[in-house]
Design an enzyme around this catalytic site. Structure first.
Site, PDB file in Angstrom:
ATOM      1  CE  LYS A  44     -13.215  -3.949   0.081  1.00  0.00           C
ATOM      2  NZ  LYS A  44     -12.104  -3.748   1.002  1.00  0.00           N
ATOM      3  CE  LYS A  89      -6.236  -8.501  -2.425  1.00  0.00           C
ATOM      4  NZ  LYS A  89      -6.377  -7.914  -1.063  1.00  0.00           N
ATOM      5  CE  LYS A 141      -4.466  -1.582   1.526  1.00  0.00           C
ATOM      6  NZ  LYS A 141      -5.628  -1.388   2.381  1.00  0.00           N
TER       7      LYS A 141
END
Ligand code: TYM
Length: 331
Positions: free
Chosen positions: A200, A197, A115
């Site tokens: 969202k 992966k 992130k």
């Protein structure tokens, strides 16, 4: 002393539209525990702000995530459904646990590394200490079992280490939680890049199937899904695209991988992708209808949030009082 009824906790961030990865890897499994466990399922809005959110969207998604929990089969009378920021003990214990978590441990978290690479202009302290807030979520309720996808395993292990460290420093306080990771669906992959992966926050809408996508969108996305130059429907490591589609098809139909290979023997990818799309769209149809019904009654959702926050608070308050006593805060 053995506790009679075991406790389950899990959470989902209202940080984007929820995907079939969230559904198959986590939410669909939550209802397995509703009958025989004491269950807490939270919309973790405090986690979501570690990345910048548009306030109106965050608010809307908080309602939507709660409605999706319910639409996916979580009965609000059998499960405590609540919004994290409505129970202030999460922040309170989160701070305390920061003082029992090492800089080195947090630095090793792969999700933090990913992130911070993705949000290089906003590597805030919350992003770094996110796993201690997650540990607080879990440990506040004396949680035994945490159903999650595989991407949360490292955070869960840290929560266990923090619990053990705290218990050893003082005395038995926290239950050391176990993960419940459903191996078949623990990592649903992107349709565009099947080695990554499904997420969202992906910016490519064709890579992701959202729980609330229309049937047409679902069919279109599966039709475009990346496979390989071969044409056999066969599950193997060197066929990540096809294997991912087989996992999804199996999860929605209950068919085994062997049965699926037999079903599509000699039929090519076109037929197969259509079948996966149909199974997924049909499997989600009732969720979509129920979601629309629930979203039309905001007052009811607010009542559910309020009741959930009250039940969660009763448990969290007790644990927090115990923690304060152990560490030496004056009552
Ligand atoms: P979040 O919001 O990213 O995802 C919610 C749940 O969905 C699972 N998941 C997946 N499973 C399979 N395949 C995928 N492609 C996929 N994408 C997501 C996640 O593993 C997760 O179970 N940190 C958590 C939220 C959280 C939490 C907690 C979870 C906060 N506190 C306490 C459990 C207990 C997160 O970001 O999940």
């Amino acid at each position: 002393m053995e506790k009679e009824i075991k406790t389950v906790f899990s959470g989902v961030q209202p940080s984007g539209n929820l995907t079939i990865g969230n559904y198959l890897g986590a939410i669909k499994n939550f209802s397995r525990f509703s009958e025989d466990y004491r269950t807490f399922y939270s919309v973790v809005d405090m986690h979501a702000i570690t990345v910048r959110q548009v306030p109106a969207e965050l608010r809307k998604r908080t309602y939507e995530t709660l409605a999706l929990y319910m639409a996916c089969g979580l009965d609000e009378k059998k499960n405590t459904l609540f919004v994290q920021s409505h129970v202030p003990e999460h922040a309170e214990l989160g701070w305390v646990l920061n003082c029992y978590t090492m800089f080195g441990e947090l630095s090793r978290m792969t999700q933090f590394k990913d992130k911070s690479a993705k949000h290089a202009q906003n590597i805030n302290a919350g992003l770094f200490t996110y796993p201690t807030l997650m540990a607080a979520d879990i440990l506040l309720y004396g949680t035994d079992v945490v159903p999650v996808g595989i991407d949360q395993k490292q955070h869960l292990e840290l929560a266990r280490d923090i619990a053990i460290r705290f218990n050893q420093t003082y005395s038995e306080t926290f239950t050391v939680p176990e993960g419940y990771i459903h191996t078949d669906t623990m990592k649903i992959m992107s349709l565009a890049e099947p080695t990554a992966k499904m997420s969202k926050s992906d910016t490519n809408p064709n890579a992701v199937v959202y729980i609330l996508d229309s049937k047409d969108d679902i069919l279109r996305k599966f039709k475009r899904a990346v496979t390989d130059s071969d044409s056999s429907v066969h599950f193997s490591e060197d066929k990540p695209g096809v294997s991912n589609l087989m996992t999804i098809y199996s999860a929605f139909t209950g068919k085994s991988l062997d049965d699926i290979e037999r079903e599509f023997d000699g039929r090519g990818y076109g037929d197969f992708k259509l079948a996966v799309g149909e199974a997924c769209a049909d499997g989600l149809a009732t969720v979509r209808d129920e979601f629309a019904r629930l979203m039309a009654d905001k007052a009811y959702l607010e009542q559910v949030m309020k009741n959930g926050a009250e039940s969660a608070h009763r448990v969290a308050f007790k644990m927090m009082s115990k923690v304060k006593r152990k560490i030496g805060f004056v009552n």
